[in-house]
Motif scaffolding. Structure first.
Motif, PDB file in Angstrom:
ATOM      1  N   PHE A  74       0.825  -1.200   0.000  1.00 60.76           N
ATOM      2  CA  PHE A  74       0.000   0.000   0.000  1.00 60.76           C
ATOM      3  C   PHE A  74       0.866   1.261   0.000  1.00 60.76           C
ATOM      4  O   PHE A  74       0.572   2.232  -0.714  1.00 60.76           O
ATOM      5  N   VAL A  75       1.947   1.252   0.786  1.00 54.44           N
ATOM      6  CA  VAL A  75       2.840   2.409   0.829  1.00 54.44           C
ATOM      7  C   VAL A  75       3.516   2.628  -0.522  1.00 54.44           C
ATOM      8  O   VAL A  75       3.592   3.762  -1.021  1.00 54.44           O
ATOM      9  N   SER A  76       3.999   1.552  -1.134  1.00 48.24           N
ATOM     10  CA  SER A  76       4.627   1.691  -2.455  1.00 48.24           C
ATOM     11  C   SER A  76       3.617   2.129  -3.497  1.00 48.24           C
ATOM     12  O   SER A  76       3.950   2.890  -4.416  1.00 48.24           O
ATOM     13  N   GLY A  77       2.352   1.679  -3.372  1.00 48.67           N
ATOM     14  CA  GLY A  77       1.328   2.126  -4.308  1.00 48.67           C
ATOM     15  C   GLY A  77       1.045   3.606  -4.172  1.00 48.67           C
ATOM     16  O   GLY A  77       0.843   4.300  -5.192  1.00 48.67           O
ATOM     17  N   CYS A  78       1.028   4.112  -2.940  1.00 46.73           N
ATOM     18  CA  CYS A  78       0.837   5.552  -2.743  1.00 46.73           C
ATOM     19  C   CYS A  78       1.996   6.354  -3.320  1.00 46.73           C
ATOM     20  O   CYS A  78       1.790   7.417  -3.923  1.00 46.73           O
ATOM     21  N   ARG A  79       3.205   5.851  -3.161  1.00 49.08           N
ATOM     22  CA  ARG A  79       4.361   6.548  -3.729  1.00 49.08           C
ATOM     23  C   ARG A  79       4.302   6.545  -5.250  1.00 49.08           C
ATOM     24  O   ARG A  79       4.599   7.571  -5.896  1.00 49.08           O
ATOM     25  N   ALA A  80       3.919   5.414  -5.828  1.00 48.11           N
ATOM     26  CA  ALA A  80       3.796   5.362  -7.284  1.00 48.11           C
ATOM     27  C   ALA A  80       2.699   6.291  -7.780  1.00 48.11           C
ATOM     28  O   ALA A  80       2.821   6.924  -8.839  1.00 48.11           O
ATOM     29  N   TYR A  81       1.617   6.401  -7.013  1.00 46.99           N
ATOM     30  CA  TYR A  81       0.523   7.297  -7.378  1.00 46.99           C
ATOM     31  C   TYR A  81       1.010   8.747  -7.395  1.00 46.99           C
ATOM     32  O   TYR A  81       0.726   9.512  -8.336  1.00 46.99           O
ATOM     33  N   LYS A  82       1.757   9.148  -6.364  1.00 50.24           N
ATOM     34  CA  LYS A  82       2.284  10.509  -6.329  1.00 50.24           C
ATOM     35  C   LYS A  82       3.286  10.750  -7.456  1.00 50.24           C
ATOM     36  O   LYS A  82       3.318  11.831  -8.053  1.00 50.24           O
ATOM     37  N   ARG A  83       4.108   9.734  -7.723  1.00 49.66           N
ATOM     38  CA  ARG A  83       5.090   9.903  -8.804  1.00 49.66           C
ATOM     39  C   ARG A  83       4.404  10.084 -10.150  1.00 49.66           C
ATOM     40  O   ARG A  83       4.783  10.940 -10.949  1.00 49.66           O
ATOM     41  N   ARG A  84       3.350   9.285 -10.419  1.00 50.61           N
ATOM     42  CA  ARG A  84       2.636   9.437 -11.682  1.00 50.61           C
ATOM     43  C   ARG A  84       1.889  10.768 -11.743  1.00 50.61           C
ATOM     44  O   ARG A  84       1.762  11.366 -12.828  1.00 50.61           O
TER      45      ARG A  84
END
Length: 548
Positions: free
Chosen positions: A443-453
């Motif tokens: 979930f944390v990595s998904g949030c980071r990927a969301y912010k990066r995109r």
């Protein structure tokens, strides 16, 4: 006596005699029975008379089994061989046969799919009985892909309508750890007491990993391998993670990733300690005894006590032993220093200082304030810097020796009285407090990927608008429009600016030009969006001219 037209097949004699009982021709000269003399041809079709040597419906010469019986016999033989390779008992093998007979309606089967069905049924039978049989091990023995075997298991469960934990229990990761430790050849020469201690420590860390969501949505065996390697290292047993990964049939890279995530969680727990800011991924194994001791004492607290106490206060950690061990430079810095008796001077507090010295019988509940620990740690750092300056000037010549990390004996820091050393339910595990409440790493990595995109989308919109409207003055590069990402070097998190445009930026620009919604792009399903909006008759983007 009669003579045949061809004579005896052996001596060529023309004198052949027909036997009265069998009706066969026998040579009167050599006594040889003539073959195929009384052969009766099948002239009546399938319902005609039966021949002497050929019988209708047989599977071959010398047997009376038909095709179905032969197929069922071969299938049952294959089931017995596979279940024996998996280590199943005869009763479990019979259960597998019964399940396959129910699924195939007593037809069984043959072909490449049948061994996969056998492995899936064996896995389901063991799972229903709360017995451990990893699906990776089954796939390895059968020789098929684990995803293919998983799909077959899902079909078997759906066909048998196994619903709920009562009919189809969840995978027991604690039992998997115990089975791995007992069956591993790496611990054959280890003492029984040490193996029992490692089992308790491993179960404790396994259930802590469950609480930290390190097993959520992941394969459990890499987590088992990571915990086993850490526990073995803390107990002085030389075990490589590559060897453990092969034993549990897991990917080595995944096991290394889970091991790193476990160490990162321990680093987060260690931040509550007075020297927690100095604990990193590089030295967390050295500090792991103190961290685990704190986690164990924290888990033994009652919920009311946990809400009132923060940090190491009231947990019951033996801070005198902890700080004394941390101040020993032969562990951290590899130099010849004072003995443990000299370390005790940091705990010599006078009566007028306001701190009461603890008694020997009160060490289990010793409470030392943060101010006292800060003073002791500052005094230690000052003496260490003074010693370094003297060594640099040449006044003191001391031979330095580099020593490897020698963990403290487990009897010094491991108590083993926490309830987490026994198998608990998921609800009970989540109610325990071990000093850290973490979010799932996925979930944390998904949030980071969301912010990066999201940042990449903003940068792509800025580039498109700059080309579409070059005369606008509000599209000047402000220095914040380019994307950036977080870089973790193991000690502190940095931010690295990215000015290069890669394939992801081009895809985002293409999707924006085709009118795709930004919320859909932020999800990251680029292939699906390209098929829907670009390669499947989508509208060709119209870039405004410079005159507009």
């Amino acid at each position: 006596m009669s003579s045949g037209s061809c004579g005896c097949t052996s001596c060529r004699s023309k004198y052949l005699v027909r036997d009265d009982i069998t009706g066969s021709l026998v040579c009167s000269a050599c006594g040889l029975v003539q073959e195929f003399d009384n052969f009766d041809a099948q002239l009546g079709g399938l319902n005609g008379p039966q021949g002497t040597f050929v019988r209708v419906g047989t599977a071959g010469t010398g047997t009376l089994h038909n095709y179905k019986e032969t197929k069922v016999y071969a299938a049952q033989t294959l089931i017995e061989n596979i279940t024996f390779s998996l280590g199943l008992s005869s009763s479990k093998s019979n259960d597998v046969k019964t399940m396959i007979a129910t699924i195939t309606e007593n037809e069984f089967g043959q072909g490449d799919w049948f061994p996969i069905l056998i492995g899936a049924c064996a896995y389901v039978v063991m799972r229903k009985d709360n017995k451990l049989l990893p699906i990776a091990e089954v796939a390895s023995i059968i020789g098929c892909d684990i995803f293919e075997l998983g799909r077959m298991v899902s079909r078997v469960v759906d066909f048998l309508d196994l619903k709920g934990p009562e009919e189809f229990p969840e995978f027991d990761i604690v039992a998997s750890f115990e089975r791995t430790v007992r069956n591993s050849p790496r611990f054959t020469g280890v003492g029984r007491d040490k193996v029992a201690r490692m089992l308790k420590q491993g179960i404790f860390l396994i259930q802590c990993a469950v609480k930290w969501f390190l097993t959520t949505g992941r394969r459990p065996l890499p987590v088992v391998a990571a915990v086993l390697v850490l526990v073995a290292e803390l107990n002085g047993v030389d075990v490589r993670i590559d060897d453990v990964a092969k034993e549990v049939h897991a990917t080595v890279s995944t096991c290394r990733l889970r091991y790193r995530e476990l160490l990162e969680s321990l680093v987060k727990v260690a931040q509550v300690l007075p020297w927690g800011k100095d604990v990193t991924l590089k030295n967390v194994v050295k500090n792991a005894p103190f961290v685990i001791q704190y986690m164990e004492r924290k888990s033994m607290e009652k919920p009311v006590e946990t809400s009132k106490t923060k940090g190491v206060e009231g947990v019951g950690v033996d801070l005198r032993d902890v700080v004394s061990q941390c101040l020993r430079k032969d562990v951290e810095y590899g130099t010849d220093l004072r003995s443990v008796e000299n370390d005790s001077q940091y705990f010599e507090v006078e009566k007028n200082s306001g701190y009461a010295r603890s008694r020997d019988d009160d060490l289990e509940r010793m409470n030392i304030s943060h101010e006292c620990l800060s003073l002791m740690y500052t005094k230690f750092l000052n003496e260490r810097s003074h010693t370094k300056s003297i060594e640099g000037d040449g006044e003191v010549r001391r031979k330095k020796t580099r020593r490897g990390f020698e963990p403290r004996p487990c009897r010094d820091w491991w108590n083993g009285k926490s309830e987490l050393t026994k198998k608990l339910l998921l609800k009970q595990i989540l109610e325990k407090d071990v000093g850290l409440d973490a979010l799932p790493p996925s979930f944390v990595s998904g949030c980071r990927a969301y912010k990066r995109r999201k940042k990449r989308i903003d940068a792509a919109k800025w580039r498109v608008n700059r080309v579409s409207h070059p005369s606008r003055t509000d599209l000047v590069d402000s220095g914040d429009i380019y994307s950036s990402e977080d870089v973790d070097d193991g000690k502190r998190r940095k931010r690295r600016r990215i000015y290069d445009i890669d394939w992801e930026d081009f895809i985002i620009e293409t999707l924006l030009l085709h009118g795709v919604n930004e919320e859909e792009i932020e999800k990251g399903h680029y292939n699906t969006l390209l098929d829907l909006h670009v390669f499947n008759g989508g509208i060709v983007p119209q870039i405004p001219s410079r005159k507009e």
